[in-house]
Design a protein around this motif. Sequence first.
Motif, short mmCIF file in Angstrom:
data_model
loop_
_atom_site.label_atom_id
_atom_site.label_comp_id
_atom_site.label_asym_id
_atom_site.label_seq_id
_atom_site.Cartn_x
_atom_site.Cartn_y
_atom_site.Cartn_z
N LEU A 343 0.79 -1.23 0.00
CA LEU A 343 0.00 0.00 0.00
C LEU A 343 0.83 1.29 0.00
O LEU A 343 0.56 2.19 -0.79
N PRO A 344 1.84 1.44 0.87
CA PRO A 344 2.55 2.73 0.91
C PRO A 344 3.66 2.88 -0.12
O PRO A 344 4.53 3.73 0.03
N HIS A 345 3.62 2.09 -1.20
CA HIS A 345 4.73 2.13 -2.16
C HIS A 345 4.81 3.46 -2.91
O HIS A 345 5.83 3.79 -3.51
N ASP A 346 3.73 4.26 -2.90
CA ASP A 346 3.74 5.56 -3.59
C ASP A 346 3.18 6.64 -2.67
O ASP A 346 2.49 7.56 -3.11
N ASP A 347 3.50 6.53 -1.40
CA ASP A 347 2.90 7.43 -0.41
C ASP A 347 3.32 8.88 -0.61
O ASP A 347 2.55 9.81 -0.33
N VAL A 348 4.53 9.10 -1.07
CA VAL A 348 5.00 10.47 -1.30
C VAL A 348 4.14 11.16 -2.35
O VAL A 348 3.80 12.35 -2.24
N ALA A 349 3.75 10.43 -3.39
CA ALA A 349 2.93 11.02 -4.44
C ALA A 349 1.55 11.41 -3.90
O ALA A 349 0.99 12.43 -4.27
N TYR A 350 1.00 10.60 -3.00
CA TYR A 350 -0.30 10.93 -2.42
C TYR A 350 -0.21 12.17 -1.53
O TYR A 350 -1.21 12.82 -1.27
N SER A 420 9.07 1.57 1.40
CA SER A 420 9.79 2.74 1.91
C SER A 420 10.84 3.22 0.93
O SER A 420 11.16 4.41 0.88
N ILE A 421 11.39 2.30 0.15
CA ILE A 421 12.37 2.68 -0.88
C ILE A 421 11.66 3.15 -2.14
O ILE A 421 12.02 4.17 -2.74
N SER A 422 10.65 2.41 -2.55
CA SER A 422 9.97 2.70 -3.81
C SER A 422 9.32 4.08 -3.82
O SER A 422 9.35 4.78 -4.84
N SER A 423 8.75 4.50 -2.70
CA SER A 423 8.01 5.77 -2.69
C SER A 423 8.90 6.98 -2.90
O SER A 423 8.42 8.05 -3.30
N VAL A 424 10.23 6.84 -2.67
CA VAL A 424 11.14 7.97 -2.90
C VAL A 424 12.01 7.75 -4.13
O VAL A 424 12.51 8.71 -4.72
N VAL A 425 12.19 6.49 -4.54
CA VAL A 425 13.02 6.22 -5.72
C VAL A 425 12.22 6.35 -6.99
O VAL A 425 12.69 6.92 -8.00
N ALA A 426 11.00 5.84 -6.99
CA ALA A 426 10.19 5.83 -8.22
C ALA A 426 8.76 6.26 -7.95
O ALA A 426 7.82 5.47 -8.17
N VAL A 502 17.57 2.63 3.80
CA VAL A 502 17.85 3.04 2.42
C VAL A 502 16.90 4.15 1.99
O VAL A 502 17.30 5.14 1.37
N GLY A 503 15.61 3.99 2.31
CA GLY A 503 14.64 5.03 1.96
C GLY A 503 14.96 6.35 2.62
O GLY A 503 14.76 7.42 2.01
N ARG A 513 14.43 16.84 -5.91
CA ARG A 513 13.69 16.16 -6.98
C ARG A 513 12.29 15.76 -6.52
O ARG A 513 11.34 15.79 -7.31
N LEU A 514 12.17 15.40 -5.27
CA LEU A 514 10.85 15.05 -4.75
C LEU A 514 9.93 16.27 -4.74
O LEU A 514 8.74 16.17 -5.08
N MET A 515 10.48 17.43 -4.36
CA MET A 515 9.67 18.65 -4.39
C MET A 515 9.29 18.99 -5.83
O MET A 515 8.15 19.40 -6.11
N GLU A 516 10.24 18.82 -6.74
CA GLU A 516 9.94 19.08 -8.14
C GLU A 516 8.86 18.15 -8.67
O GLU A 516 7.95 18.56 -9.40
#
Length: 521
Positions: A343-350, A420-426, A502-503, A513-516
């Motif tokens: 579920l939280p694999h794209d939490d940053v985007a949300y 935790s890694i995926s949400s910031v890497v991709a 790692v995340g 890049r995350l802010m962008e």
Amino acid sequence: MAAHILRLRLALLVGTFRGHAGHVVRVVSALLILAAATVAACWALLTLKDASTEEVLAVTVLGGSAVTLGFALAPLFGSVEDPLDPRRFALFGLPRGSLALVLAVAGFLSVPILVLLAVAVCSAIVWADHGVPVIVGILSVLLGVLTCVLLARVCMALASLFLRDRRSRELSGVFVLVVLVVVVPVGVFLASLEWQGSVPPQLLEAVDWLALTPLGAAWALPGMLITGGDAWLSALIAVGTIVLLAMLWVWAVNRLLTTTERPGTGRERGGLGWFGVAPGTPGGAIAARSLVYWFGDRRYVVNGLVIPFAAAITVVPLLIAGVPPELVALVPVPFAALFLGWLPHDDVAYDSTAVWMHIASGVRGVSDRIGRLVPVLLVGVPLLAVAIPVATLLHGRWAVLPALTGVCAALFLSGLGLSSISSVVAPYAVSRPGESPFQQPQRTGANGAIAQGSVMAGALVVSAPVLWCGWLALQGDTDAADTALWAGLAIGLGVLVVGIGVGAIVFERRGGRLMEFAEST
């Protein structure tokens, strides 16, 4: 002094009947319900006069342990002010030792303790009919009730010292989840036992274990005496528990009388919700904000509701293909564990543009990663704790319970670590706040599919040894079931810790890049 404090305690009890008519009606109704429940409990105990010694021992030890635990947890999670808080007597200059003793005695003058005393006396009567000396029954009642009184006093004091500003409806909700995690699996386990006119051996093992713990030692003393158990050890543990609690109570009274009470914020803090419950740290603030989103944003709600349906759908093709139902019953729970970890694999985007607060304020990556996982853990752990024993019950063989637990732990925890890694890497674009959760933006690349597939595939790969041990356990290998349990916990926790680390590093290095990304989606 002692008489005056006891009179105050009695006056407080009588004072609950004063007030407007609605208040009096509620108090009287609650007391009538409690009285009916007490009479029912006493009657149920007295009917055990003709029961076997093992049955009486199981009922008294399990019930007494549960009640003792309740006296410890209720003050920690309740929001009721302690009318006999030692701080209320700080201005009178009373000797601290004497004050601690009198307040402990006054603790006996409460409705819950009086109810417990009535039920405990009935248990002593039952034990006397089974040949236990009266003095032993009285000693067991005194030790058990005194343990509950001191435990309630100590926990109330600790709550006053450390949890005064942290209790709210949200924390009560967490308590309900904790109770759900414990009560439902235990209820399913008890229902699965074979009650053929005697106490199941599994239950007797639990009773023997509880008899050697502070929770059940006092209540087990009469039964241990006539069944040939370690009655002296239970008595020693019960007395030692009371001595330890008495020392903690004296320390708590001294600490309360020498510590300045923190000013309460009253109604202002009451409206903070999860922010009033979470610790006052960056990770706590992120966890509180994530909890608000998870239980209020329909995008999160829809994602959560999809999980049970997706897990249940897996059952249909398996049944059509002719797979035995007892094996199919085990399949949905690991699928649910996998989806919960995913579920939280794209939490940053949300988070959308809100992620800038974390980056601009210099929040450490570890705080961000851990804070975002709190809602999933708060939902996933109780859900799996209930689903695993239910699935095992439907399967019919409790020997596979450790294996199923290990498989679910590996899939769930490793999924969280990889997420935790995926949400910031991709991270990939999702529907923005306020939009329909079923409305997905157009994407020019395949980042979304890669991120989703990588987390699921990765969780399956790292959990492969546990899955193999789980399959061997289904074939009847009991050693493989234990191996699956410990390997699942070790692999899951290991991947979770590494994933958070790692995340966190990636989050701190790719903040710009995350802010962008957040501004452009």
